[in-house]
Design a protein around this motif. Structure first.
Motif, PDB file in Angstrom:
ATOM      1  N   HIS A 166      50.623  42.789  25.117  1.00  0.00           N
ATOM      2  CA  HIS A 166      49.661  41.723  24.848  1.00  0.00           C
ATOM      3  C   HIS A 166      49.124  41.148  26.155  1.00  0.00           C
ATOM      4  CE1 HIS A 166      47.806  38.610  22.542  1.00  0.00           C
ATOM      5  NE2 HIS A 166      48.506  37.647  23.100  1.00  0.00           N
ATOM      6  N   GLU A 167      50.004  41.079  27.170  1.00  0.00           N
ATOM      7  CA  GLU A 167      49.591  40.526  28.460  1.00  0.00           C
ATOM      8  C   GLU A 167      48.378  41.266  29.039  1.00  0.00           C
ATOM      9  OE1 GLU A 167      52.662  41.091  27.532  1.00  0.00           O
ATOM     10  OE2 GLU A 167      54.086  39.670  28.414  1.00  0.00           O
ATOM     11  N   GLU A 168      48.357  42.586  28.851  1.00  0.00           N
ATOM     12  CA  GLU A 168      47.235  43.357  29.411  1.00  0.00           C
ATOM     13  C   GLU A 168      45.923  42.970  28.742  1.00  0.00           C
ATOM     14  OE1 GLU A 168      47.494  47.596  29.622  1.00  0.00           O
ATOM     15  OE2 GLU A 168      49.520  47.547  30.432  1.00  0.00           O
ATOM     16  N   ILE A 170      45.244  40.111  27.224  1.00  0.00           N
ATOM     17  CA  ILE A 170      44.902  38.755  27.673  1.00  0.00           C
ATOM     18  C   ILE A 170      44.301  38.801  29.073  1.00  0.00           C
ATOM     19  CG2 ILE A 170      45.858  36.515  28.314  1.00  0.00           C
ATOM     20  CD1 ILE A 170      45.867  36.920  25.371  1.00  0.00           C
ATOM     21  N   LYS A 171      44.977  39.550  29.936  1.00  0.00           N
ATOM     22  CA  LYS A 171      44.511  39.650  31.327  1.00  0.00           C
ATOM     23  C   LYS A 171      43.071  40.153  31.378  1.00  0.00           C
ATOM     24  CE  LYS A 171      45.115  39.819  35.809  1.00  0.00           C
ATOM     25  NZ  LYS A 171      46.027  39.165  36.732  1.00  0.00           N
ATOM     26  N   ALA A 172      42.777  41.184  30.602  1.00  0.00           N
ATOM     27  CA  ALA A 172      41.419  41.731  30.608  1.00  0.00           C
ATOM     28  C   ALA A 172      40.415  40.661  30.191  1.00  0.00           C
ATOM     29  CB  ALA A 172      41.337  42.939  29.679  1.00  0.00           C
ATOM     30  N   GLN A 173      40.787  39.853  29.218  1.00  0.00           N
ATOM     31  CA  GLN A 173      39.858  38.804  28.781  1.00  0.00           C
ATOM     32  C   GLN A 173      39.647  37.765  29.871  1.00  0.00           C
ATOM     33  OE1 GLN A 173      40.514  37.381  24.591  1.00  0.00           O
ATOM     34  NE2 GLN A 173      42.202  38.814  24.684  1.00  0.00           N
ATOM     35  N   THR A 174      40.704  37.452  30.616  1.00  0.00           N
ATOM     36  CA  THR A 174      40.519  36.483  31.704  1.00  0.00           C
ATOM     37  C   THR A 174      39.682  37.085  32.824  1.00  0.00           C
ATOM     38  OG1 THR A 174      42.505  37.099  32.926  1.00  0.00           O
ATOM     39  CG2 THR A 174      42.753  35.416  31.244  1.00  0.00           C
ATOM     40  N   LEU A 175      39.558  38.415  32.836  1.00  0.00           N
ATOM     41  CA  LEU A 175      38.666  39.034  33.819  1.00  0.00           C
ATOM     42  C   LEU A 175      37.251  39.148  33.271  1.00  0.00           C
ATOM     43  CD1 LEU A 175      40.992  41.855  35.202  1.00  0.00           C
ATOM     44  CD2 LEU A 175      40.549  39.599  36.166  1.00  0.00           C
ATOM     45  N   ALA A 177      36.282  40.528  30.183  1.00  0.00           N
ATOM     46  CA  ALA A 177      35.944  41.714  29.410  1.00  0.00           C
ATOM     47  C   ALA A 177      35.589  41.369  27.969  1.00  0.00           C
ATOM     48  CB  ALA A 177      37.111  42.697  29.423  1.00  0.00           C
TER      49      ALA A 177
END
Ligand SMILES: Nc1ncnc2c1ncn2[C@@H]1O[C@H](COP(=O)(O)OP(=O)(O)OP(=O)(O)O)[C@@H](O)[C@H]1O
Ligand SMILES: [Mg+2]
Lengths: 271, 257
Positions: A166-168, A170-175, A177
């Motif tokens: 899930h972290e990946e 979330i991380k993509a969204q904070t970048l 995406a």
């Protein structure tokens, strides 16, 4: 004395052990074949090496008297193209549905139960329907292979996609995406090697469906030939055909594995 | 510079209250160190800041506006694990944030735009001391290098708020001190607000401009479900090099275990 679980064979021993069961089967066959042939030289059940060699030469290296084509080559081309197209279609469908089902809640809500039920239908039970709808030609066989393995590939890939941390996501969204960008740059590249795993696991079933379809209605193909030869109890042809199919299946599996290793190096680097 | 206001926030999972009545007014540019015993809801609080979860009650405001209900580029994050993408090299990991914004359909850049993004990403990687490892995959990097990469990846978006969930828990003291320096420098340069969860009190006081502790006030077994953790200590740390008074340290040590 060390425990059995801690004792490792060295390279030479390991190679010898690997060959052992194969050699044992061949020797057992030779003994049984010799025994039967000494009682009845015309026995067809366990033909001797020379009979088998003659059959191989006839099927693989001499043109067929009636049609003038090389039967083994022709059968192999027919079967592999049906298998190839069927598996390719199933891979494409499986890849798209699997990823969407694993990633997008609305898509999952719509299709999860549906693909679950579909995967419970025994594909061979559908074969008559496919013959009725698509006729006895190539299409029905290709569709059987595709329909037979697609549900497995979809479900396997959906589970793999859900396993992406899930972290990946979330991380993509904070970048910044979007859903599409996440699919394109995060999910698809990580799922392609998993997809290949899924395809490798379903190849056995694909062969099963192919040979079943060829046995029932066909005029060429490896499965067709084996079932044709069964009428004449021609074990001298059937046995080499089975060995040849096994070799083809093994080679396909190996090729996929090598492709995965070369194309997705990130999976194997450093660990 | 962003002001964060947390207004009367509760978080309830089923019948389990995890956080209750959190009220915070965070000055722009603060470095908040968040401590508290395991399971008290620190990660849950960060997830609400991220927009990954919604508060059960209350609201969180950024500069007076309620924050997006989903993660967005104004809030960067570094998790303890899985913060970087295993299928991309260090350089590709950092470039990703630039590619997403500049190329909506392909999510990839080409030609001069790619060269510009690459140069910017290389600068950022050099900044966190990874200039020599730009073409390595995460599995080829050590734990400390992976966390520095995650920081670089998050900071390339110049987020207003950076959320860190025990980012340095797995690092040895030497590397940790090194990464602290990098983080402090970037925080000062970028003027962002940082929230960092940590179990290490000296880290909290070394980095934080303000140390906040979450803990449960009611700890009788029959009260555990109905009551959650709330803010039990909230200390401004001024003069960062001065260690806190011993008695405060003791109280906090109990809170952070
Ligand atoms: N999705 C969830 N559903 C139900 N309960 C949850 C969920 N997520 C967290 N919890 C519960 O909320 C509480 C707080 O969890 P959280 O992960 O925020 O703790 P934490 O303070 O980050 O702990 P740690 O220091 O160990 O990381 C825990 O009791 C946990 O069981
Ligand atoms: Mg946590």
């Amino acid at each position: 004395m060390r425990r059995l679980i801690n004792r490792q064979p060295d390279v030479v021993v390991r190679f010898g052990l690997m060959l052992l069961p194969f050699v044992a089967v061949i020797i057992a066959y030779m003994i049984a074949s010799e025994a039967r042939l000494s009682v009845n030289p015309n026995d067809k059940l366990l033909p001797g090496w020379s009979t088998i060699a003659a059959a191989i030469e006839r099927m693989a290296f001499l043109p067929d008297q009636r049609t003038g084509s090389y039967l083994l080559l022709q059968d192999t081309i027919s079967s592999l193209s049906r298998l190839g197209i069927g598996v390719a279609v199933a891979t494409l469908i499986g890849g798209i549905f699997g990823i969407l089902q694993g990633l997008i809640p609305y898509f999952r809500a719509t299709f999860n139960a549906f693909t679950g039920v579909l995967s419970m239908i025994p594909p061979l039970a559908v074969l008559p329907i496919l013959f009725i709808i698509f006729g006895l030609g190539e299409l029905a066989k290709v569709v059987l292979v595709a329909v037979g393995i697609a549900p497995f590939i979809i479900r396997d890939l959906a589970l793999r996609t859900e396993e992406i941390p899930h972290e990946e996501i979330i991380k993509a969204q904070t970048l910044g995406a979007s859903t599409w960008q996440i699919i394109l740059r995060i999910v698809v590249p990580q799922m392609l090697p998993r997809l290949i795993d899924g395809v490798r696991l379903s190849l056995g079933a694909a062969w099963l469906f192919l040979i079943a379809a060829e046995a029932i209605a066909s005029d060429s193909g490896l499965g067709y030939r084996i079932f044709l030869m069964r009428r004449y109890l021609a074990m001298d042809v059937i046995l080499p055909y089975v060995a040849w199919i096994t070799l083809l299946a093994f080679t396909l599996d190996l090729a996929l594995r090598l492709f995965q290793r070369i194309a997705f190096r990130w999976m194997y680097r450093g660990n | 510079m962003t002001r964060v206001t947390v207004e009367n926030v509760w978080k309830v999972y089923g019948d389990q209250t995890v956080l209750e009545n959190i009220n915070l007014e965070i000055e722009p540019g603060s470095f908040i160190a968040l401590v508290g015993p395991s399971g008290c809801g620190k990660s849950t609080f960060l997830r609400m800041m991220l927009g990954d979860e919604a508060p059960s009650r209350g609201r969180i405001l950024l500069d007076g506006e309620e924050l997006d209900a989903e993660p967005s580029p104004d809030r960067g994050v570094v998790f303890q694990k899985y913060s970087v993408f295993p299928h991309l090299t260090a350089l590709q990991n950092v470039m990703l944030g630039l590619e997403f914004v500049a190329s909506p359909v392909m999510a990839r850049l080409f030609g001069s735009r790619k060269r510009a993004a690459k140069a910017e990403a290389l600068d950022m990687l050099t900044c966190v001391g990874l200039g020599h490892a730009v073409h390595k995959y995460p599995s080829e990097l050590s734990g400390g290098m992976q966390q520095r990469l995650a920081i670089a990846q998050a900071l390339i978006k110049k987020p207003k708020i950076l959320l860190l969930d025990e980012p340095f828990g797995a690092l040895d003291p030497g590397i940790r001190a090194e990464v602290h320096e990098i983080l402090l420098r970037l925080w000062r340069d970028e003027g962002m607000t940082v929230f960092m969860v940590t179990h290490d009190l000296s880290e909290a006081f070394k980095l934080g401009t303000r140390v906040i502790a979450f803990d449960r006030v009611r700890t009788r077994p029959e009260e555990m479900k109905a009551y959650g953790a709330t803010v039990t200590f909230d200390l401004k740390v001024d003069g960062k090099s001065v260690p806190p008074r011993p008695e405060i340290r003791d109280v906090l040590a109990v809170a952070a275990q």
